[in-house]
Enzyme design. Sequence first.
Site, short mmCIF file in Angstrom:
data_model
loop_
_atom_site.label_atom_id
_atom_site.label_comp_id
_atom_site.label_asym_id
_atom_site.label_seq_id
_atom_site.Cartn_x
_atom_site.Cartn_y
_atom_site.Cartn_z
N GLU A 1 -7.61 -6.18 -5.49
CA GLU A 1 -9.00 -5.72 -5.36
C GLU A 1 -9.35 -5.41 -3.90
O GLU A 1 -10.43 -5.72 -3.42
CB GLU A 1 -9.97 -6.74 -5.97
CG GLU A 1 -9.75 -6.89 -7.47
CD GLU A 1 -10.79 -7.74 -8.17
OE1 GLU A 1 -11.94 -7.77 -7.70
OE2 GLU A 1 -10.44 -8.36 -9.18
C1 LIG Z 1 -0.76 -9.95 -9.33
C2 LIG Z 1 -1.36 -8.59 -9.11
C3 LIG Z 1 -2.34 -8.12 -9.97
C4 LIG Z 1 -2.87 -6.84 -9.79
N1 LIG Z 1 -3.79 -6.37 -10.70
C5 LIG Z 1 -4.16 -5.05 -10.63
C6 LIG Z 1 -4.96 -4.47 -11.67
O1 LIG Z 1 -5.39 -5.15 -12.61
N2 LIG Z 1 -5.24 -3.14 -11.59
C7 LIG Z 1 -4.80 -2.37 -10.56
O2 LIG Z 1 -5.08 -1.18 -10.55
N3 LIG Z 1 -4.06 -2.90 -9.55
C8 LIG Z 1 -3.72 -4.21 -9.57
N4 LIG Z 1 -2.93 -4.75 -8.58
C9 LIG Z 1 -2.54 -3.93 -7.45
C10 LIG Z 1 -3.25 -4.30 -6.16
O3 LIG Z 1 -4.58 -3.90 -6.21
C11 LIG Z 1 -2.46 -3.69 -5.00
O4 LIG Z 1 -1.30 -4.50 -4.85
C12 LIG Z 1 -3.24 -3.62 -3.71
O5 LIG Z 1 -4.24 -2.65 -3.80
C13 LIG Z 1 -2.36 -3.31 -2.49
O6 LIG Z 1 -1.51 -2.24 -2.72
P1 LIG Z 1 0.06 -2.41 -2.40
O7 LIG Z 1 0.49 -3.71 -2.94
O8 LIG Z 1 0.74 -1.19 -2.88
O9 LIG Z 1 0.14 -2.50 -0.83
P2 LIG Z 1 0.16 -1.29 0.21
O10 LIG Z 1 -0.99 -0.40 0.01
O11 LIG Z 1 1.53 -0.68 0.23
O12 LIG Z 1 -0.06 -2.07 1.58
C14 LIG Z 1 0.98 -2.80 2.24
C15 LIG Z 1 0.39 -3.45 3.49
O13 LIG Z 1 -0.08 -2.43 4.38
C16 LIG Z 1 -1.45 -2.63 4.66
N5 LIG Z 1 -2.06 -1.30 4.79
C17 LIG Z 1 -2.05 -0.29 3.90
N6 LIG Z 1 -2.73 0.76 4.38
C18 LIG Z 1 -3.17 0.42 5.61
C19 LIG Z 1 -3.95 1.07 6.60
N7 LIG Z 1 -4.45 2.30 6.43
N8 LIG Z 1 -4.20 0.42 7.75
C20 LIG Z 1 -3.73 -0.84 7.94
N9 LIG Z 1 -3.03 -1.52 7.03
C21 LIG Z 1 -2.74 -0.90 5.87
C22 LIG Z 1 -2.00 -3.42 3.49
O14 LIG Z 1 -3.16 -4.14 3.82
C23 LIG Z 1 -0.82 -4.33 3.19
O15 LIG Z 1 -0.82 -5.42 4.06
C24 LIG Z 1 -2.43 -6.04 -8.72
C25 LIG Z 1 -1.47 -6.54 -7.82
C26 LIG Z 1 -0.93 -7.78 -8.01
C27 LIG Z 1 0.12 -8.26 -7.06
#
Ligand SMILES: Cc1cc2nc3c(=O)[nH]c(=O)nc-3n(C[C@H](O)[C@H](O)[C@H](O)COP(=O)(O)OP(=O)(O)OC[C@H]3O[C@@H](n4cnc5c(N)ncnc54)[C@H](O)[C@@H]3O)c2cc1C
Length: 594
Positions: free
Chosen positions: A406
């Site tokens: 979220e």
């Molecule tokens: C257990 C679990 C349940 C989930 N449930 C849902 C769900 O119900 N529905 C759904 O749609 N999604 C869900 N998600 C997905 C979740 O919302 C995403 O994991 C989250 O938005 C982060 O995306 P990512 O993991 O791809 O990280 P990334 O976007 O790849 O980010 C990796 C790192 O880089 C940082 N980062 C990224 N962009 C930038 C920037 N511009 N500047 C600085 N730092 C940056 C991030 O903060 C993070 O530390 C779930 C995830 C998990 C693990």
Amino acid sequence: MTVNPAKDNHIETTTEAEHDLNLSPAKALFCGDIVQSCFWPFPQFTNEEKEMLGMVLDSVDRFLEDKHDDFRQWDEAGQQPEEFIQGLRELGMFGLIIPEEHGGIGLSNAGYSRVLQQSSRHDASVSLTFGAHSSIGMKGLLLFGTDAQKERYLSRLASGEMIAAFCLTESGSGSDAASIKTRATKDPDGGWTLNGEKIWITSGGIADFYTVFARTDSDAGKISAFIVERDTPGVNTGLKEDKLGIRASSTTTVSFADVKIPAENLLGEEGKGFKIAMSILNNGRTGLGGGAVGGMKTCIALASKQAVERKQFGRSIAEFGLIKKKIAEMVVDCFAAESAVRMVSHYIDSGNTDYSVEAAISKVFASEAMIRAANESLQIAAGSGFMKDFPYERSMRDSRILTIFEGTSEILRLFIALSGMKDAGVLLQELKSATDDIFNNPIKGFGLLSDYAGRRITHLTSLGQNRIIGEVPEVLRDDALVFEKYTLELARMTDVLLRRHGKSIVEKQFALQRAADVVIDLFVGLSVLSRVSAMTPDDSKQYQQALSIAHIFSQQAKRRMNRNLRAMLRNEDESAKSLADYIFDKEHYPWDVL
Ligand SMILES: Cc1cc2nc3c(=O)[nH]c(=O)nc-3n(C[C@H](O)[C@H](O)[C@H](O)COP(=O)(O)OP(=O)(O)OC[C@H]3O[C@@H](n4cnc5c(N)ncnc54)[C@H](O)[C@@H]3O)c2cc1C
């Protein structure tokens, strides 16, 4: 919503009894304004709400209190049994925020957040099973659904006959949610054909109702939201993910292969899907915040009992200063997070139109505070804390997700700072056009400039004026002055940053993080002061300790804000970036001693 620069190019504290529902108090802080009426009086539940909520909370406790051994087993097994989910249905947990006319309980945002707090005292995965359903799964239907859509689905969602999930994330699209590739193409009959795969979907494996986001024109084009039923041909879910924490909550992929969606299942307007997704997430953040507060309360209860009972060096470890410090910090964090989450729920329930920054602040603060609490309570239990026989390690694993889903803490901090600075930037734009205008229209130009100069002079001279200190008990006057002073400092620093960097501020992430941290301290601190101000003064220890919490928070916040503001001008940011680039190049640590 924006702070209206024409109206608000002063920095007086706004004192209207009814606060402007279009005003974002957190954004106003960047402009040097404490909108007093947005913080005071501290929101209270009505007697009717208290009575209703009391019954729900009791039934949650009764249903969950004898299942703690099960929670541990389900954590290991990685799922909750169907009989348990059926129990949640019978308890009405899937209808908490659905209006009574559709078979739900119709709780307010504050009431719902409070229920999640209660269930999270028992188990985080349980909270997620019904929390993801309400906070994000079917929230889009409530906020943007047509009457016909609500009529068709809400009663089934309220009873739990249908469980809802929110499908946004894809393998190539996490934080950058606007880059999704799932595609919905329009069919000649007006319906849509959906193709793509969503990953890590909470309740993916148990849901029957998916809110799905897909691109509806070119690759770079607009996103739309759809309601997709599980039993539609072409919808498939993957195996449950094997996770670090919240293991008993279902997390799966959800894929769509030529799925036919009827035209009437478009949710909201075509092309407005990204906005819909963000609105759902903003509105749902107090649920997650409530859950974090509940988790913290459990950590405090467990760790304080453990500290009192555990003896070392012939004494209870509760007698040692370093243990007291940990407990005190957990309590201050918990009180502060609870105050901020309650404040944001109140904005939502009052019909505020822009609470996105405040919601992000409460989510960042509450989720990080919960992770600190889980970590420190495990440290107090030490070796026992590390063992699976005790609940500390699960609490640590379960809480870790809070700063990831979220909206990650990083993304939300950038959002908080940039949204606040955008409004302050509007004021600066006015200064720029005023300066330009001096040559074309000197009277108008100077008029605007003197307003701005007045604002800056007030920055420098208004310290100590009667602003919010009149709202707090005498004993907290110095603490109120801290927030007055640093609100002005934040506005001043925002001016400096915007003048120095202009639009390229977007790329100055170190500075943005510091600005976000200052405004988080301000917003949370003002919520704490407001809450303590609403308490009836007496000699009770509970009241005296609440004053102490407010005092500890404001003094610690003062030191943090001071550090952050000073570091905006003097820092090692460029060296740190260069060091990181050097390591990215090598992809390892190159200084082995041997
Ligand atoms: C257990 C679990 C349940 C989930 N449930 C849902 C769900 O119900 N529905 C759904 O749609 N999604 C869900 N998600 C997905 C979740 O919302 C995403 O994991 C989250 O938005 C982060 O995306 P990512 O993991 O791809 O990280 P990334 O976007 O790849 O980010 C990796 C790192 O880089 C940082 N980062 C990224 N962009 C930038 C920037 N511009 N500047 C600085 N730092 C940056 C991030 O903060 C993070 O530390 C779930 C995830 C998990 C693990």
